[in-house]
Write an enzyme that holds these catalytic residues in place. Structure first.
Site, PDB file in Angstrom:
ATOM      1  N   GLY A  15      26.255   0.631  27.502  1.00 53.42           N
ATOM      2  CA  GLY A  15      26.780   1.972  27.288  1.00 53.42           C
ATOM      3  C   GLY A  15      26.731   2.467  25.859  1.00 53.42           C
ATOM      4  N   ASN A  17      24.573   4.678  24.693  1.00 53.53           N
ATOM      5  CA  ASN A  17      24.407   6.141  24.794  1.00 53.53           C
ATOM      6  C   ASN A  17      25.715   6.805  25.220  1.00 53.53           C
ATOM      7  OD1 ASN A  17      21.526   7.250  24.358  1.00 53.53           O
ATOM      8  ND2 ASN A  17      21.233   5.269  25.381  1.00 53.53           N
ATOM      9  N   MET A  89      21.466   2.163  36.649  1.00 56.19           N
ATOM     10  CA  MET A  89      20.281   1.491  37.181  1.00 56.19           C
ATOM     11  C   MET A  89      20.063   1.661  38.690  1.00 56.19           C
ATOM     12  SD  MET A  89      18.942   0.422  34.469  1.00 56.19           S
ATOM     13  CE  MET A  89      17.651  -0.687  34.996  1.00 56.19           C
ATOM     14  N   ILE A  91      18.840   4.206  41.884  1.00 51.65           N
ATOM     15  CA  ILE A  91      18.128   5.446  42.193  1.00 51.65           C
ATOM     16  C   ILE A  91      19.060   6.335  43.001  1.00 51.65           C
ATOM     17  CG2 ILE A  91      16.186   6.413  43.477  1.00 51.65           C
ATOM     18  CD1 ILE A  91      14.578   3.976  42.588  1.00 51.65           C
ATOM     19  N   ASN A 106      19.474  13.004  32.437  1.00 48.72           N
ATOM     20  CA  ASN A 106      19.190  11.579  32.212  1.00 48.72           C
ATOM     21  C   ASN A 106      18.465  11.434  30.885  1.00 48.72           C
ATOM     22  OD1 ASN A 106      18.850   8.760  32.841  1.00 48.72           O
ATOM     23  ND2 ASN A 106      16.732   9.192  33.422  1.00 48.72           N
ATOM     24  N   HIS A 108      15.597   8.886  29.065  1.00 50.59           N
ATOM     25  CA  HIS A 108      14.605   7.871  29.390  1.00 50.59           C
ATOM     26  C   HIS A 108      13.925   7.424  28.095  1.00 50.59           C
ATOM     27  CE1 HIS A 108      11.801   5.707  31.933  1.00 50.59           C
ATOM     28  NE2 HIS A 108      10.843   6.120  31.126  1.00 50.59           N
ATOM     29  N   ALA A 172      17.202   6.864  18.044  1.00 45.18           N
ATOM     30  CA  ALA A 172      16.777   8.244  18.348  1.00 45.18           C
ATOM     31  C   ALA A 172      17.526   8.790  19.564  1.00 45.18           C
ATOM     32  CB  ALA A 172      15.268   8.275  18.593  1.00 45.18           C
ATOM     33  N   GLU A 173      17.742   7.937  20.566  1.00 41.76           N
ATOM     34  CA  GLU A 173      18.468   8.377  21.770  1.00 41.76           C
ATOM     35  C   GLU A 173      19.868   8.855  21.413  1.00 41.76           C
ATOM     36  OE1 GLU A 173      18.536   5.232  24.660  1.00 41.76           O
ATOM     37  OE2 GLU A 173      16.425   5.452  25.141  1.00 41.76           O
TER      38      GLU A 173
HETATM   39  C1  GRF Z   1      18.514   3.462  27.311  1.00 45.25           C
HETATM   40  O1  GRF Z   1      17.357   2.932  26.740  1.00 45.25           O
HETATM   41  C2  GRF Z   1      18.180   4.672  28.136  1.00 45.25           C
HETATM   42  O2  GRF Z   1      17.075   5.377  27.677  1.00 45.25           O
HETATM   43  C3  GRF Z   1      17.860   4.061  29.480  1.00 45.25           C
HETATM   44  O3  GRF Z   1      18.754   2.978  29.615  1.00 45.25           O
HETATM   45  C4  GRF Z   1      19.124   2.504  28.339  1.00 45.25           C
HETATM   46  C5  GRF Z   1      20.626   2.492  28.276  1.00 45.25           C
HETATM   47  O4  GRF Z   1      21.089   1.860  27.122  1.00 45.25           O
HETATM   48  N1  GRF Z   1      17.975   5.032  30.525  1.00 45.25           N
HETATM   49  P1  GRF Z   1      22.618   1.899  26.724  1.00 45.25           P
HETATM   50  O5  GRF Z   1      23.403   1.190  27.838  1.00 45.25           O
HETATM   51  O6  GRF Z   1      23.024   3.314  26.574  1.00 45.25           O
HETATM   52  O7  GRF Z   1      22.680   1.117  25.441  1.00 45.25           O
END
Ligand code: GRF
Length: 193
Positions: A15, A17, A89, A91, A106, A108, A172-173
């Protein structure tokens, strides 16, 4: 400021992000608040972090038959406006996506439409790409499709490994996702008013 959108963040793992989304929402002018963090794994480490940060957490267990019905009920209970997938994770079934159409986003870890699905950094390195990145998109019933809201490019360095690339793309995310989620929520609230 108009009412902040109530966002539910769905996770399966650490988590990071989700944490970026929570911390960005502490700015008083952020267009969303994280009203709920949940997912398919009651032991996901991110859930403990969210709880420690004072965010409401629901520890749902994944089971095939009723999971998405129970998830839908939790989201409705909390008057959720927008769902942010952050390393979730599973669908999403088509009927769930249809119920939340236009309200799911989402992130990615590639420059979509390149490298959909899993093991993206491995695929980027195997393809000899010199640039990769991350993409935020709306979610439709087709995996990693849906209108793109924005992306950030990240250079691939000579000698990069899956781990080093993962670390840099994730930086970057953490910048991209809060910004684009806030813009998405602000646009939505202007459309609703
Ligand atoms: C990230 O790389 C995101 O792009 C992908 O899953 C990963 C989640 O990472 N969808 P985190 O749990 O937020 O560290």
């Amino acid at each position: 400021m108009t009412k902040r959108a109530r966002v539910a963040v769905l996770i399966s793992g650490r988590g990071s992000n989700m944490a970026a989304l929570i911390y960005a929402a502490r700015a008083s002018d952020c267009a969303y608040q994280v009203a709920l963090v949940t997912g398919d794994r009651p032991d996901a480490p991110g859930l403990d972090l969210a709880a420690a940060e004072g965010v409401r957490v629901e520890r749902l267990n994944y089971e095939k038959v009723h999971f998405f019905q129970r998830l839908h009920a939790s989201l409705c209970d909390q008057s959720i406006d927008v769902i942010a997938l952050a390393g979730f994770m599973r669908i999403l079934p088509a009927d769930f996506v249809a119920r939340w159409a236009g309200r799911i986003v989402n992130i990615h870890p590639s420059l979509l439409p390149k490298h959909r699905g899993l093991n993206t950094h491995h695929a980027v390195l195997a393809a000899g790409e010199t640039v990769t990145g991350c993409t935020v998109h709306e979610v439709t019933a087709v995996l990693d499709e849906g209108p793109i809201l924005g992306f950030t490019e990240v250079a691939v360095l000579p000698g990069d490994s899956v781990e080093s690339l993962d670390e840099r793309v994730r930086i970057a995310e953490h910048q991209l996702y809060p910004r684009l989620l806030a813009e998405f929520c602000a646009r939505r609230s202007r459309q609703i008013i």
